[in-house]
Design an enzyme around this catalytic site. Structure first.
Site, PDB file in Angstrom:
ATOM      1  N   ARG A  30       0.713  -1.244   0.091  1.00 27.54           N
ATOM      2  CA  ARG A  30      -0.023  -0.152  -0.001  1.00 27.54           C
ATOM      3  C   ARG A  30       0.598   1.203  -0.061  1.00 27.54           C
ATOM      4  NH1 ARG A  30      -4.847  -1.951  -0.136  1.00 27.54           N
ATOM      5  NH2 ARG A  30      -5.274  -3.915   1.195  1.00 27.54           N
ATOM      6  N   ASP A  31       0.410   2.116  -0.805  1.00 28.23           N
ATOM      7  CA  ASP A  31       1.274   3.523  -0.658  1.00 28.23           C
ATOM      8  C   ASP A  31       1.058   4.126   0.456  1.00 28.23           C
ATOM      9  OD1 ASP A  31       1.906   5.474  -3.481  1.00 28.23           O
ATOM     10  OD2 ASP A  31       1.597   6.501  -1.245  1.00 28.23           O
ATOM     11  N   ILE A  32       2.168   4.806   0.982  1.00 32.62           N
ATOM     12  CA  ILE A  32       2.166   5.283   2.531  1.00 32.62           C
ATOM     13  C   ILE A  32       1.299   6.684   2.624  1.00 32.62           C
ATOM     14  CG2 ILE A  32       4.111   6.893   2.094  1.00 32.62           C
ATOM     15  CD1 ILE A  32       5.321   5.670   4.790  1.00 32.62           C
ATOM     16  N   VAL A  96      10.103   8.400  -6.935  1.00 29.15           N
ATOM     17  CA  VAL A  96      11.032   6.971  -6.453  1.00 29.15           C
ATOM     18  C   VAL A  96      11.593   6.439  -7.893  1.00 29.15           C
ATOM     19  CG1 VAL A  96      11.093   4.988  -5.250  1.00 29.15           C
ATOM     20  CG2 VAL A  96       9.801   6.801  -4.200  1.00 29.15           C
ATOM     21  N   HIS A 100       7.525   1.631 -10.360  1.00 28.29           N
ATOM     22  CA  HIS A 100       6.508   1.080  -9.733  1.00 28.29           C
ATOM     23  C   HIS A 100       5.173   1.223 -10.392  1.00 28.29           C
ATOM     24  CE1 HIS A 100       7.739   4.806  -8.339  1.00 28.29           C
ATOM     25  NE2 HIS A 100       6.371   5.263  -8.308  1.00 28.29           N
TER      26      HIS A 100
HETATM   27  P1  5GP Z   1       5.989   8.423  -7.843  1.00 23.24           P
HETATM   28  O1  5GP Z   1       5.838   9.985  -7.629  1.00 23.24           O
HETATM   29  O2  5GP Z   1       7.627   8.063  -7.631  1.00 23.24           O
HETATM   30  O3  5GP Z   1       5.338   7.956  -9.080  1.00 23.24           O
HETATM   31  O4  5GP Z   1       5.314   7.543  -6.560  1.00 23.24           O
HETATM   32  C1  5GP Z   1       6.145   7.256  -5.701  1.00 23.24           C
HETATM   33  C2  5GP Z   1       5.098   6.961  -4.445  1.00 23.24           C
HETATM   34  O5  5GP Z   1       5.690   6.309  -3.316  1.00 23.24           O
HETATM   35  C3  5GP Z   1       4.243   8.217  -3.898  1.00 23.24           C
HETATM   36  O6  5GP Z   1       2.787   7.785  -4.022  1.00 23.24           O
HETATM   37  C4  5GP Z   1       4.481   7.926  -2.382  1.00 23.24           C
HETATM   38  O7  5GP Z   1       3.427   8.360  -1.779  1.00 23.24           O
HETATM   39  C5  5GP Z   1       4.933   6.458  -2.266  1.00 23.24           C
HETATM   40  N1  5GP Z   1       5.934   6.297  -1.235  1.00 23.24           N
HETATM   41  C6  5GP Z   1       6.938   7.231  -0.965  1.00 23.24           C
HETATM   42  N2  5GP Z   1       7.702   6.740   0.297  1.00 23.24           N
HETATM   43  C7  5GP Z   1       7.077   5.300   0.670  1.00 23.24           C
HETATM   44  C8  5GP Z   1       7.309   4.723   1.440  1.00 23.24           C
HETATM   45  O8  5GP Z   1       8.264   4.767   2.403  1.00 23.24           O
HETATM   46  N3  5GP Z   1       6.487   3.368   1.969  1.00 23.24           N
HETATM   47  C9  5GP Z   1       5.461   3.594   0.788  1.00 23.24           C
HETATM   48  N4  5GP Z   1       4.457   2.308   0.947  1.00 23.24           N
HETATM   49  N5  5GP Z   1       5.075   4.300  -0.148  1.00 23.24           N
HETATM   50  C10 5GP Z   1       6.026   5.291  -0.263  1.00 23.24           C
END
Ligand code: 5GP
Ligand code: ZN
Length: 116
Positions: A30-32, A96, A100
């Site tokens: 799950r997204d945090i 990140v 994903h």
């Molecule tokens: P991006 O912006 O790279 O597509 O998405 C990165 C996602 O990773 C974001 O939706 C953010 O909320 C999620 N995220 C960032 N740090 C963590 C973490 O430590 N744990 C989890 N489960 N999600 C994270």
């Protein structure tokens, strides 16, 4: 594994996450900071920076797509529908750099993009 990579560290069990699905090659958690009622991140266990790098490995790409589909089924999203997206690079706001798939659903998701 890349010790500087947040999602590699989740794969290694160094950082906790709420895991909802796992295969030999993929992990879903799950997204945090969820942006929808259901918001799950699906990753390959192996490190690829983004979807372009992942596409260079067809087997890993297929595994990730199958895992995203299994997550949608497992979360009960297939009836009403859901969204799968890969933010890639600066314009998309990728934060990140371990590829994903965001699996989003559980409620109406609104327009595809906030800008239009
Ligand atoms: P991006 O912006 O790279 O597509 O998405 C990165 C996602 O990773 C974001 O939706 C953010 O909320 C999620 N995220 C960032 N740090 C963590 C973490 O430590 N744990 C989890 N489960 N999600 C994270
Ligand atoms: Zn990584």
């Amino acid at each position: 594994m890349d010790h500087d990579c947040l999602f590699c560290r989740i794969v290694a069990g160094e950082i906790p996450a709420t895991i909802v699905h796992e295969t030999e090659t993929t992990l879903a958690f799950r997204d945090i900071d969820p942006k929808a009622a259901v918001h799950v991140l699906v990753i390959p266990k192996e490190h690829y920076a983004d979807v372009v790098a992942l596409a260079g490995d067809p087997a890993a790409s297929a595994d990730l797509l199958a895992a995203a589909s299994s997550v949608a089924e497992g979360e009960g999203l297939t009836g009403d529908g859901f969204r799968v997206l890969f933010n890639t690079g600066r314009f998309a706001g990728q934060e990140v750099f371990h590829v994903h798939a965001h699996v989003l659903g559980g409620e109406p998701l609104g327009p595809m993009l906030a800008l239009r």
